[in-house]
Motif scaffolding. Structure first.
Motif, PDB file in Angstrom:
ATOM      1  N   ILE A1441       7.440  21.608  15.763  1.00  0.00           N
ATOM      2  CA  ILE A1441       7.856  21.316  14.382  1.00  0.00           C
ATOM      3  C   ILE A1441       8.553  19.964  14.313  1.00  0.00           C
ATOM      4  CG2 ILE A1441       9.407  22.067  12.540  1.00  0.00           C
ATOM      5  CD1 ILE A1441       8.751  24.942  13.303  1.00  0.00           C
ATOM      6  N   ASP A1442       9.412  19.686  15.301  1.00  0.00           N
ATOM      7  CA  ASP A1442      10.058  18.366  15.331  1.00  0.00           C
ATOM      8  C   ASP A1442       9.026  17.253  15.470  1.00  0.00           C
ATOM      9  OD1 ASP A1442      12.445  19.684  15.143  1.00  0.00           O
ATOM     10  OD2 ASP A1442      12.884  19.610  17.299  1.00  0.00           O
ATOM     11  N   GLN A1443       8.034  17.477  16.285  1.00  0.00           N
ATOM     12  CA  GLN A1443       6.982  16.475  16.435  1.00  0.00           C
ATOM     13  C   GLN A1443       6.239  16.259  15.113  1.00  0.00           C
ATOM     14  OE1 GLN A1443       4.002  17.540  19.284  1.00  0.00           O
ATOM     15  NE2 GLN A1443       2.956  15.562  19.181  1.00  0.00           N
ATOM     16  N   ILE A1444       6.019  17.354  14.378  1.00  0.00           N
ATOM     17  CA  ILE A1444       5.326  17.226  13.084  1.00  0.00           C
ATOM     18  C   ILE A1444       6.192  16.437  12.106  1.00  0.00           C
ATOM     19  CG2 ILE A1444       4.398  18.517  11.127  1.00  0.00           C
ATOM     20  CD1 ILE A1444       3.791  20.786  13.137  1.00  0.00           C
ATOM     21  N   PHE A1445       7.500  16.713  12.092  1.00  0.00           N
ATOM     22  CA  PHE A1445       8.383  15.958  11.200  1.00  0.00           C
ATOM     23  C   PHE A1445       8.375  14.473  11.564  1.00  0.00           C
ATOM     24  CE2 PHE A1445      10.535  20.001   9.973  1.00  0.00           C
ATOM     25  CZ  PHE A1445      10.464  19.811   8.609  1.00  0.00           C
ATOM     26  N   THR A1446       8.424  14.187  12.852  1.00  0.00           N
ATOM     27  CA  THR A1446       8.364  12.779  13.283  1.00  0.00           C
ATOM     28  C   THR A1446       7.073  12.132  12.836  1.00  0.00           C
ATOM     29  OG1 THR A1446       9.694  13.376  15.212  1.00  0.00           O
ATOM     30  CG2 THR A1446       8.534  11.265  15.268  1.00  0.00           C
ATOM     31  N   GLU A1447       5.994  12.850  13.003  1.00  0.00           N
ATOM     32  CA  GLU A1447       4.688  12.325  12.593  1.00  0.00           C
ATOM     33  C   GLU A1447       4.635  12.110  11.086  1.00  0.00           C
ATOM     34  OE1 GLU A1447       0.744  11.182  13.794  1.00  0.00           O
ATOM     35  OE2 GLU A1447       2.456  11.822  15.006  1.00  0.00           O
ATOM     36  N   LEU A1448       5.204  13.047  10.338  1.00  0.00           N
ATOM     37  CA  LEU A1448       5.212  12.907   8.878  1.00  0.00           C
ATOM     38  C   LEU A1448       6.027  11.693   8.442  1.00  0.00           C
ATOM     39  CD1 LEU A1448       5.489  16.558   7.510  1.00  0.00           C
ATOM     40  CD2 LEU A1448       3.751  14.877   6.918  1.00  0.00           C
ATOM     41  N   ASN A1449       7.183  11.498   9.058  1.00  0.00           N
ATOM     42  CA  ASN A1449       7.996  10.343   8.685  1.00  0.00           C
ATOM     43  C   ASN A1449       7.285   9.027   8.997  1.00  0.00           C
ATOM     44  OD1 ASN A1449      10.068  12.018   7.810  1.00  0.00           O
ATOM     45  ND2 ASN A1449      11.018  12.100   9.844  1.00  0.00           N
ATOM     46  N   LEU A1450       6.689   8.954  10.175  1.00  0.00           N
ATOM     47  CA  LEU A1450       5.925   7.749  10.510  1.00  0.00           C
ATOM     48  C   LEU A1450       4.772   7.533   9.550  1.00  0.00           C
ATOM     49  CD1 LEU A1450       5.798   8.050  14.411  1.00  0.00           C
ATOM     50  CD2 LEU A1450       7.166   6.442  13.075  1.00  0.00           C
ATOM     51  N   LEU A1451       4.129   8.621   9.179  1.00  0.00           N
ATOM     52  CA  LEU A1451       2.988   8.512   8.272  1.00  0.00           C
ATOM     53  C   LEU A1451       3.432   8.021   6.900  1.00  0.00           C
ATOM     54  CD1 LEU A1451      -0.069   9.091   7.932  1.00  0.00           C
ATOM     55  CD2 LEU A1451       0.573  11.337   7.079  1.00  0.00           C
ATOM     56  N   ARG A1452       4.547   8.540   6.414  1.00  0.00           N
ATOM     57  CA  ARG A1452       5.023   8.099   5.101  1.00  0.00           C
ATOM     58  C   ARG A1452       5.444   6.633   5.128  1.00  0.00           C
ATOM     59  NH1 ARG A1452       8.318  13.733   4.484  1.00  0.00           N
ATOM     60  NH2 ARG A1452       6.570  14.976   3.625  1.00  0.00           N
ATOM     61  N   GLU A1453       6.056   6.222   6.239  1.00  0.00           N
ATOM     62  CA  GLU A1453       6.401   4.803   6.355  1.00  0.00           C
ATOM     63  C   GLU A1453       5.152   3.930   6.355  1.00  0.00           C
ATOM     64  OE1 GLU A1453       8.718   4.383   9.831  1.00  0.00           O
ATOM     65  OE2 GLU A1453      10.462   5.493   9.060  1.00  0.00           O
ATOM     66  N   MET A1454       4.149   4.363   7.098  1.00  0.00           N
ATOM     67  CA  MET A1454       2.896   3.593   7.113  1.00  0.00           C
ATOM     68  C   MET A1454       2.244   3.582   5.741  1.00  0.00           C
ATOM     69  SD  MET A1454       1.016   4.381  10.748  1.00  0.00           S
ATOM     70  CE  MET A1454       0.967   6.137  10.501  1.00  0.00           C
ATOM     71  N   LYS A1455       2.286   4.713   5.061  1.00  0.00           N
ATOM     72  CA  LYS A1455       1.671   4.779   3.734  1.00  0.00           C
ATOM     73  C   LYS A1455       2.373   3.839   2.770  1.00  0.00           C
ATOM     74  CE  LYS A1455       0.156   8.147   0.309  1.00  0.00           C
ATOM     75  NZ  LYS A1455       0.151   9.587  -0.072  1.00  0.00           N
ATOM     76  N   MET A1456       3.701   3.831   2.794  1.00  0.00           N
ATOM     77  CA  MET A1456       4.453   2.931   1.925  1.00  0.00           C
ATOM     78  C   MET A1456       4.184   1.475   2.298  1.00  0.00           C
ATOM     79  SD  MET A1456       6.422   2.705  -0.635  1.00  0.00           S
ATOM     80  CE  MET A1456       6.963   4.404  -0.782  1.00  0.00           C
ATOM     81  N   LYS A1457       4.105   1.219   3.580  1.00  0.00           N
ATOM     82  CA  LYS A1457       3.873  -0.157   4.021  1.00  0.00           C
ATOM     83  C   LYS A1457       2.523  -0.667   3.556  1.00  0.00           C
ATOM     84  CE  LYS A1457       3.440  -2.945   8.217  1.00  0.00           C
ATOM     85  NZ  LYS A1457       3.487  -2.931   9.694  1.00  0.00           N
ATOM     86  N   PHE A1458       1.484   0.144   3.703  1.00  0.00           N
ATOM     87  CA  PHE A1458       0.145  -0.309   3.352  1.00  0.00           C
ATOM     88  C   PHE A1458      -0.107  -0.254   1.845  1.00  0.00           C
ATOM     89  CE2 PHE A1458      -0.544   0.182   7.838  1.00  0.00           C
ATOM     90  CZ  PHE A1458      -1.414  -0.851   8.112  1.00  0.00           C
ATOM     91  N   GLN A1459       0.772   0.442   1.118  1.00  0.00           N
ATOM     92  CA  GLN A1459       0.680   0.352  -0.327  1.00  0.00           C
ATOM     93  C   GLN A1459       1.301  -0.944  -0.841  1.00  0.00           C
ATOM     94  OE1 GLN A1459       2.434   3.930  -1.850  1.00  0.00           O
ATOM     95  NE2 GLN A1459       0.528   5.116  -1.695  1.00  0.00           N
ATOM     96  N   LEU A1460       2.332  -1.419  -0.142  1.00  0.00           N
ATOM     97  CA  LEU A1460       2.992  -2.659  -0.559  1.00  0.00           C
ATOM     98  C   LEU A1460       2.368  -3.880   0.106  1.00  0.00           C
ATOM     99  CD1 LEU A1460       6.702  -1.438  -0.446  1.00  0.00           C
ATOM    100  CD2 LEU A1460       5.214  -1.626  -2.447  1.00  0.00           C
ATOM    101  N   ASP A1461       1.890  -3.733   1.319  1.00  0.00           N
ATOM    102  CA  ASP A1461       1.293  -4.845   2.052  1.00  0.00           C
ATOM    103  C   ASP A1461      -0.162  -4.960   1.630  1.00  0.00           C
ATOM    104  OD1 ASP A1461       0.756  -6.884   3.723  1.00  0.00           O
ATOM    105  OD2 ASP A1461       0.945  -5.735   5.580  1.00  0.00           O
ATOM    106  N   LEU A1462      -0.423  -5.751   0.596  1.00  0.00           N
ATOM    107  CA  LEU A1462      -1.744  -5.829  -0.008  1.00  0.00           C
ATOM    108  C   LEU A1462      -2.637  -6.786   0.761  1.00  0.00           C
ATOM    109  CD1 LEU A1462      -0.726  -6.004  -3.759  1.00  0.00           C
ATOM    110  CD2 LEU A1462      -1.402  -3.992  -2.466  1.00  0.00           C
ATOM    111  N   MET A1463      -3.927  -6.526   0.676  1.00  0.00           N
ATOM    112  CA  MET A1463      -4.941  -7.408   1.236  1.00  0.00           C
ATOM    113  C   MET A1463      -5.332  -8.405   0.146  1.00  0.00           C
ATOM    114  SD  MET A1463      -6.835  -8.250   3.830  1.00  0.00           S
ATOM    115  CE  MET A1463      -6.764  -6.803   4.874  1.00  0.00           C
ATOM    116  N   VAL A1464      -4.949  -9.675   0.315  1.00  0.00           N
ATOM    117  CA  VAL A1464      -5.170 -10.713  -0.700  1.00  0.00           C
ATOM    118  C   VAL A1464      -6.197 -11.696  -0.157  1.00  0.00           C
ATOM    119  CG1 VAL A1464      -4.112 -12.510  -2.103  1.00  0.00           C
ATOM    120  CG2 VAL A1464      -2.818 -10.443  -1.543  1.00  0.00           C
ATOM    121  N   GLN A1465      -7.123 -12.094  -0.999  1.00  0.00           N
ATOM    122  CA  GLN A1465      -8.185 -13.026  -0.605  1.00  0.00           C
ATOM    123  C   GLN A1465      -7.893 -14.405  -1.190  1.00  0.00           C
ATOM    124  OE1 GLN A1465     -12.224 -11.585  -0.994  1.00  0.00           O
ATOM    125  NE2 GLN A1465     -12.918 -13.581  -1.683  1.00  0.00           N
TER     126      GLN A1465
END
Length: 1694
Positions: A1441-1465
């Motif tokens: 369960i702790d591993q799942i929580f760690t994974e969830l937190n990392l995933l949410r950080e990545m999701k927020m990062k890639f929502q803000l870090d846009l691919m601009v041409q």
């Protein structure tokens, strides 16, 4: 459940008689085992058969509920367990040899149990149920309770076993997986825990399983985003996401075949791929154990090796060592692991680490499927795939016992050998014939026919057995000598299989039915060599045959049952077989062997129902069993009825039957008992008169389609049945009325007395008949009976033969001999040919004459006039045949035409679909434009019309953008109004410059140049501000609209260029017309360049097919042909009319040469005719003629001049036209080039926009994958939370149980101590000296009785841990010892008996309390272990369960990062990207975006500073140059000084030697040196001679030494031989000495060695003491010396 000797239920009124099973034979090739050291047992059908391997005694246990399902044996405890096969099956446990039921276990299985297994110790039983539960259950059968169960849906298990060392562990394996199960116990609570085993890949390599749900790496790509698990990429959520594995990543593993436990709880396992595996008990991983081949690669064999193979002989020199054997069976022994497989050889494996070596122990013909050791590990039971059982002792040279030789196929039928009281015979489908003893069922002999059998029957007039085969043969087997049966004759009737064989009751006829409706009648007596008497042809396939013998008429009546499919009713064909058929056979049959109707008097009957079987009694009563419903119908047949005009016969009586499935009827020999057998496996005996049920017996399993055959003995006392379950059952009347039994016996004796003369005579003839020579099949027969597993697992074979192929080989065997039917037909044809030979010649001559006459008539008809000619058809003799062939050809033509039309229709349909999708649906058709002179071709953009939905959605987005733009403008106006400040002129200029820069940078920020190509980019969202999913989707729609607009703009320009080319082509054609005229006038042969449109420029051409493109002749329908003829006639008339007289054209031709206007070109072409006198010589001309000729020459000259002028004018015009065409086409080519450049730029813009779309789509996809991953983790988290709740509850429950038990244990311990402390108080009334004696006795305990266990050296598992039964036995022995201690003999003298009794009770209570404490201590330890495991499980779940929580937190950080870090041409010019572009895709990880003005200012500053630095560096360089020159001069002078100083020192230090003095003093120094050199050379020459002499001397010495060495070697060789002989004699004497008095010698040696050790120990101790004294004395000496002498110290130390 009942045995053969147990009493049955009392007979009911419906069952006035009762049958009992005498014996059962058969083998179903299922699980078997030792029930004790001498008895094996195995299931067969409804029975379990027990066989003593020494006495061959048999006993049977029957399952009353049908077939035996799963089966297990425990030889250590003498118990068996099996399950019945029914809904909600039950498990039964029986004890051997009394066969008493120990337990009846009812579980949760719905359909069937597939496996059962006993534990080696304790009363535990494991069961595994098949579909639908797939549940593993653990039982305590002694207590009849279910301990625990666990389901694993969809997992098929083929083998299951307990760990012999611990009943807490099981192994289950199927075709693709292996699972180890642990049983954890806490008091009365039991839990099953599984652990899958990681198997190697099919190539033997080790596989590393990874958890793909958490195996994503932490590294991430800045462009492609984070590396997510494959399940998230696939969009899976839930259970599928946790177990998903792509097909490409799934590597097939080995397929387990057999396993065996080791004493260390490891597992050995075989696989279908031939690998030998070892599974670690702790690692749960299978590793491959490889074979260590011997140096000569030859197979080793034991000294006790035996072979029971008749086809394979084990040569003395051995054969190659087998590798990669597919093991089917394993059994562990102290000697090693015994294993066998597809090659039929039992080997002993010696395993060391990861290598093994083998020794051959036993060789068989067939693959071995099972190996089982007896409980005492003395005998090894070997079971082959065919069903043969062998028993032998691996460590002894005793013969191999073959006590069961089962048939390869199922039993086809069984029957009694006349009279039936001694022997019976059975035939298997594989052609194997067994003879059994009626009394005890022992197999007496066996013979194989090596072909597929289909029917069998036993003769009543002789000891002969007839067997029908699949190839139409009948084999006759002589069984007069039951020990040596033999094939005496064979008859080949037909090529079709023999379906039925029937001996009629008089024993004179053998009736044979084939699958094609033929009935053959054979003479049943061997003395007639089984003559074929004739045959009868029936209309349909024969279902059943029966016969009735009339003693008075001495004739037999045969009844054949048919079931025509067209009427769906039963039809009965009845015919007679009179004795005259044998006596006068030629008169009763036709030339082809067909029996005449007047002889057999054949008649037919139609019945109302379809029947399966039919029998007839002597009173003309016929009984039939219906096939559509379970009824027995009774009919009464008339004597003479024809089926053509007879009505359908109705049944007189219908009796319902309680059997299901197909059933068959059999009549007893005396005709008073009617037996019915069915697929239900139930045998029912009816009274033939009233159809009342006499007896009912469940003989065979309905799961295997019940009973297949039934036979009565002549006296009716025995019944013999066989079934598809592989069993033959012999039954005898157990209880029946004496009158009925007496009737049957009397009739049997009467029939036997009538046939006794025949029997004796025919048996005598049978015994004298020679054995029929069986033709070997050669390679076919060897491949035919090869085992399935041998074929399936044979390596390197080019062809694999399965069961179907074997059947094909059997059924397709080609015979060289002719059948009886063929022989009769050939004989009849020969007789007919000989009889009608003359008539045949006459007919042939008549045909020849007729042919000649017709040919003459046709020749005369050809010469006759047309009106008198006859049609060709008039000469056709066989018009019907001609019409038939014409009709057939027309049908074939119509069929082919229809096929072609359908094919054309399909192609047309496909064409329409392609045209609709790729052409009609396009609003802008795809085409191209090509330049005239260069290879440049430009294509347009094919475009479909946008749907209303797309346009509506686009308009909605545009409206939304307008609203947002208006809102943004209003906000800016408000802000500008509030912060309005007057702007100066300079600030305004700066603002304008900034706006220009912004306009330059707008394209770079937008990332494309689409605004330059007709697209409006103002509606797009800024690339920096797209964060939501809706904005990205709207941006994708807008970008697609921009691409559409760019394509539309380009297509417009493309269309204008296309129209321009069409106009240009028209102009070129006009000019080419004029050019052609000029070339014709100039008479110049020059090719004119023509401008045309290609197929790509005019794609409409592909949709039109011209007549010139069709290369085949056009097919015309009759209507089209008629229409074409009419049009041809009209055209012909028009041409005739056009060729008529036309006055207008004729006048124009006569007056003006057919033209209305004369052109200049025509005038110039005209030639001036010369004068008529021009032909005369010039001298004859007069003056006028000369003038005329001059004028002629002048005109000719003028005409030529005019022609030349006109020619130059035409040439000039030609050049102008050609140059004009060239210029215009080149101009168009330039336009096409510009269009091509624009196409390239448009493609660039489109790709830029599509790249934006791809990036946006990828961002949407990545966002969706991240959401899927988050949902999967949440689902997994919820699952683990539920699991955590369960584990937490389990921990609490276990802790509570442990605390309760510990409290109870402490209470018991305290009470036990109180009992011991209160002893003196309890016996306070007893004198003190007695109390002391009693207290000693109270504390005394009997010694543990160590039962003498004979050490089993062959048992590989040794002493196994004790069970509850062992503990109970120990407690019983302890109580017995306490009883012995309680006897009055042990009472102290003078003690009162009452006190002694009271003491004994107290001591017994104390002992019982101690035993309870021990038991509770064991239980407490077990529960503490259980609690510890539950705690570990709970901790494991918490970590997950702790591993799942760690994974969830990392995933949410990545999701927020890639929502803000846009691919601009961005779109940059060359030089504005200042990163390394060595890779295909540049790495922008460390790149930053900077304004161009900053870079330009910085560059200017850097450039100015760089110029300053260069100037200062030049000045510094010049100054340093002078310094370097001075330094170099200084170094040069210094080095010269050093050199001169060194030379002066050398001169001062030079030594004046003798040589130098000679050199200085001697005048002729060179001659002196030459003299010395010559002296030295002479000295060297002398030394060389001396050296050569020494070398020759040494070589002679070496040769002598070598001779001595050879002599020594020969002497040493002789001595070594003597040493070997002496060593052998010494070893023999040593063995003799050791065998004679080894114990005394050992004792003497041990005593001497002990004395030596003691002496050495004493000396060592003495040496140690003396050494210690010496050290003390040395120390004292040193101390005294230090006192006497002064000490000197080194100053450097201080």
């Amino acid at each position: 459940m009942e045995t053969t000797k147990a009493s049955r239920r009392p007979a009911s009124p419906m069952h006035r008689a009762e049958l009992e099973v005498r014996w059962v034979q058969g083998f179903s090739n299922r699980k078997l085992g030792f029930v004790n050291n001498k008895t094996i047992c195995y299931p067969c059908g409804n029975y379990i058969i027990f066989i003593n391997i020494e006495t061959k005694e048999r006993s049977v246990l029957r399952c009353k509920n049908g077939s035996v399902g799963a089966f297990a044996v425990n030889g250590n405890q003498g118990t068996i367990a099996y399950s019945d096969r029914q809904l909600k099956p039950t498990i039964y446990v029986y004890a051997f040899p009394k066969l008493t039921k120990q337990a009846k276990l009812k579980g949760h299985a719905s359909l069937d149990y597939s496996l059962l297994a006993f534990s080696y110790t304790g009363s535990y039983l494991a069961s595994y149920s098949a579909v639908p539960e797939f549940c593993l259950s653990i039982w305590d059968w002694s207590k009849k309770i279910l301990l625990c169960s666990q389901s694993q849906p969809g997992v098929d298990v083929t083998a299951m076993s307990f760990n012999p060392m611990s009943w807490h562990q099981l192994c289950l394996h199927g075709g693709t997986s292996v699972t180890l199960w642990n049983i954890e116990r806490s008091g009365n609570e039991h839990i099953l825990k599984s652990k899958p085993v990681i198997l190697p890949a099919q190539d033997g390599s080790t596989m590393h399983e990874q958890n793909t749900f958490f195996s994503c790496p932490n590294t991430q790509d800045p462009y492609f985003g984070p590396a997510l698990p494959i399940s998230a990429v696939a969009g899976l959520v839930g259970e599928e996401a946790e177990t998903f594995k792509p097909k490409d990543d799934t590597q097939p593993t080995v397929h387990p075949t057999a396993h065996c436990w080791t004493p260390t709880s490891d597992l050995y396992m075989g696989s279908e791929e031939g690998y030998f595996l070892k599974i670690g008990a702790d690692t749960f991983k299978a590793i491959t154990v490889y074979q260590k081949l011997s140096p000569d690669a030859k197979a080793k064999r034991r000294t006790t090796f035996r072979s029971v193979s008749s086809s394979r002989k084990y040569e003395d020199y051995g054969r190659s060592e087998a590798q990669n054997v597919v093991l089917f069976a394993m059994a562990l022994h102290k000697d090693g692991l015994y294993a066998a497989g597809n090659d039929g050889i039992v080997r002993c494996y010696q395993i060391k680490g990861t290598q093994f070596q083998t020794e051959d122990c036993l060789e068989t013909e067939d693959p071995i499927t099972n190996l089982i050791f007896s409980p005492d590990y003395t005998y090894l039971l070997v079971e082959t795939e065919k069903g043969t059982l062998y028993v032998f002792n691996p460590n002894d040279n005793e013969d191999v016992i073959q006590f069961l030789d089962a048939s390869k196929g199922q039993f086809l039928g069984a029957d009694f050998i006349v009279p039936g009281s001694k022997h019976c015979v059975s035939v298997a489908e594989s052609g194997e014939v067994h003879i059994w003893q009626t009394e005890d069922g022992a197999c007496i002999s066996k013979i194989s026919l090596h072909t597929l059998a289909t029917a069998m029957a036993c003769s009543l007039s002789s000891d002969c057995v007839a067997v029908g085969t699949n190839g139409g043969c009948i084999f006759f087997i002589d069984v007069t000598d039951v020990m040596l049966p033999k094939v005496i004759h064979r008859v080949l009737l037909t090529q079709r299989p023999v379906q039925l064989l029937h001996y009629e009751q008089s024993g004179q006829f053998l009736i044979t039915g084939t699958s094609d409706g033929y009935i053959f009648i054979l003479n049943a007596r061997p003395s007639s060599l089984f003559q074929v008497l004739g045959y009868i042809v029936l209309s349909h396939e024969i279902i059943d045959l029966t016969s009735l013998y009339d003693v008075e008429k001495d004739a037999s009546e045969v009844i054949a049952l048919l079931c025509p499919p067209d009427i769906k009713r039963a039809r009965v064909e009845v015919f007679n077989l009179p004795l005259r058929i044998i006596l006068d056979n030629e008169e009763c049959i036709s030339e082809r062997g067909l029996l005449k109707d007047q002889v057999i008097r054949k008649r037919s009957y139609d019945l109302e129902f379809p029947l399966n079987s039919l029998v007839k009694r002597k009173d003309t009563t016929v009984y039939g069993y219906t096939s559509h419903a379970p009824f027995i119908c009774k009919y009464h047949f008339a004597s003479k009825v024809s089926w053509k005009d007879s009505p359908i016969m109705k049944s007189e009586k219908r009796v319902p039957s309680k059997q299901f499935g197909q059933a068959f009827l059999h009549l007893s020999p005396h005709g008073k008992w009617l037996a019915s057998i069915a697929e239900s496996g139930v045998l029912i005996i009816h009274d033939a008169t009233s159809l009342d049920i006499l007896a009912r017996e469940l003989c065979h399993s309905y799961h295997e389609l019940g009973i297949r055959s039934l036979a009565f003995s002549l006296d009716g006392q025995f019944l013999l049945t066989s079934g598809l379950d592989g069993a033959i059952v012999l039954m005898k009347w157990k209880r029946i009325s004496e009158r009925k039994l007496k009737d049957a016996v009397d009739f049997g004796n009467y029939l036997l007395s009538n046939l006794s003369n025949y029997i004796f005579k025919e048996n005598t003839f049978l015994s004298s008949m020679p054995e029929w020579a069986m033709i070997s099949g050669g390679p076919l027969s060897s491949a035919l009976f090869q085992s399935d597993s041998q074929i399936k697992f044979k390596r390197g074979s080019s062809v694999e033969i399965e069961e179907e192929d074997e059947y094909f080989l059997l059924t397709q065997e080609k015979r060289s001999e002719a059948t009886w039917l063929d022989q009769k037909a050939e004989k009849a044809i020969k007789e007919e040919t000989a009889r009608f030979a003359d008539k045949r010649k006459e007919v042939k001559q008549g045909i020849k004459k007729l042919r000649k006459k017709i040919q003459e008539m046709m020749y005369e008809n050809a010469k006759a006039p047309a009106i008198e000619k006859l049609d060709q058809q008039e000469f056709n003799v066989d018009t019907e045949e001609q019409e038939r062939q014409q009709i057939q050809s027309e049908k074939e033509v119509a069929r082919v035409r229809k096929d072609i039309e359908m094919e054309n229709l399909a192609n047309a349909y496909l064409r329409e679909i392609l045209k609709e999708d790729c052409w009609n649906a396009m609003s802008v058709k795809g085409r191209s434009v090509r330049s005239f002179h260069i290879l440049c071709e430009v294509q347009n953009y094919p475009m479909k019309e946008r749907s209303p939905e797309e346009l509506g959605f686009l308009q909605k987005i545009l409206n939304l953008k307008k609203i947002e733009k208006a809102d943004l403008k209003l906000r800016r106006d408000i802000v500008d109004f509030e912060s309005h400040i007057p702007v100066t002129k300079e600030e305004g200029e700066k603002a304008e410059e900034g706006e220009k820069r912004d306009e330059e940078a707008i394209h770079a920020l937008e990332g494309s140049l689409s605004s330059r190509f007709g697209a409006d980019t103002s509606v797009l969202y800024p690339q920096m501000e797209m964060h939501t999913r809706e904005e990205k989707i709207n941006q994708i729609i807008l970008l697609r609209d921009i691409i559409y607009n760019v394509k539309t703009a380009f297509n417009k320009e493309f269309d204008s260029v296309t129209r321009m080319k069409e106009l240009e082509i028209a102009r070129v054609k006009e000019r080419n017309v004029r050019i052609s005229e000029i070339l014709n006038q100039l008479e110049i042969q020059e090719e004119i360049w023509e401008a045309t449109l290609t197929d790509n420029e005019s794609p409409d051409r592909d949709l039109k097919v011209l007549d010139s493109e069709i290369k085949v002749e056009k097919y015309l329908t009759p209507i089209q042909k008629a229409k074409e003829k009419i049009m041809a006639r009209i055209n012909y008339k028009r041409r005739l009319a056009a060729q008529g007289d036309n006055a207008r054209e004729r006048g124009l031709m006569d007056m003006m040469n057919g033209v209305l206007e004369v052109k200049k070109e025509d005038i110039l072409k005209m030639e001036i005719p010369p004068p008529a006198f021009a032909s005369k010589p010039d001298a004859l001309w007069n003056e006028d003629e000369k003038k005329i000729y001059k004028e002629y020459e002048k005109k000719v000259k003028e005409l030529n001049e005019e022609r030349e002028k006109h020619r130059k004018i035409l040439e000039t015009e030609l050049r102008k036209l050609q140059s004009s065409v060239q210029e215009t086409t080149q101009t168009f080519d330039e336009i096409v080039n510009r269009l091509f450049e624009k196409k390239v730029k448009s493609e660039m813009v489109i790709y830029q926009e599509e790249l934006k779309i791809i990036n946006l789509l990828y961002s949407l996809l990545l966002d969706e994958e991240l959401s899927t991953r988050e949902a999967g983790l949440n689902h997994y988290l919820e699952k683990k939370r539920k699991e955590k709740t369960l584990t937490n509850d389990a921990v609490k429950s276990a802790r509570t149980n442990v605390d309760n038990l510990r409290e109870a244990y402490d209470t018991f311990v305290a009470e036990d101590k109180l009992m011991e402390r209160g002893f003196r108080k309890e016996f306070s009334d007893v004198p003190s000296h007695y109390v002391d004696q009693l207290f000693k006795l109270y504390k005394r305990r009997p010694r543990a009785q160590k039962t003498k266990v004979v050490y089993d050296s062959t048992n590989p598992y040794g002493d196994r841990p004790g069970s509850a039964k062992a503990m109970q036995d120990a407690y019983t022995q302890l109580m017995k010892a306490i009883d012995e201690m309680d006897e009055f003999v042990n009472k102290p003298e003078g003690l009162d008996y009452i006190i002694w009794d009271r003491f004994c009770v107290s001591r017994r209570a104390k002992v019982e309390s101690e035993q309870q404490i021990k038991q509770r201590a064991l239980t407490l330890a077990e529960m503490q272990t259980f609690h510890q495991k539950r705690t570990e499980d709970d901790e494991k779940v918490r970590k997950e369960i702790d591993q799942i929580f760690t994974e969830l937190n990392l995933l949410r950080e990545m999701k927020m990062k890639f929502q803000l870090d846009l691919m601009v041409q961005f779109l940059f010019k060359q030089g504005q990207v200042e990163i390394d572009n060595s890779n295909l895709i540049p790495d922008f990880t460390d790149a930053i975006l900077i304004n161009r003005s900053i870079i330009e200012d910085l560059n200017n500053t850097i450039r100015a500073q760089g110029e300053k630095k260069v100037a200062s560096m030049v000045e510094s360089k010049d100054f340093r140059k002078g310094i370097f020159q001075l330094e170099w001069e200084h170094k040069k002078i210094q080095m010269q000084i050093d050199d001169l100083n060194q030379k002066a020192r050398d001169i001062q230090k030079l030594n004046v030697t003798k040589d130098r003095q000679l050199f200085l003093t001697v005048l002729n120094y060179d001659s002196r040196m030459n003299h010395e050199v010559s002296v030295m050379e002479a000295t060297l020459t002398f030394l060389d001679k001396v050296h050569k002499k020494n070398v020759q001397h040494r070589e002679k010495l070496i040769m002598e030494l070598e001779k001595q060495i050879d002599q020594k070697k020969a002497a040493n060789y002789k001595l070594s031989k003597q040493i070997q002989e002496m060593l052998i004699s010494v070893s023999e004497r040593r063995q003799i000495f050791e065998a004679s008095d080894s114990e005394l010698l050992q004792q003497k040696i041990h005593k001497e060695r002990y004395e030596d050790i003691l002496q050495r120990q004493q000396l060592v101790d003495l040496a140690k003491a003396q050494a210690q004294e010496l050290s003390i004395l040395q120390a004292e000496v040193e101390r005294l010396r230090m006192k006497t002498f002064p000490a000197f110290f080194d100053e450097q130390e201080y």
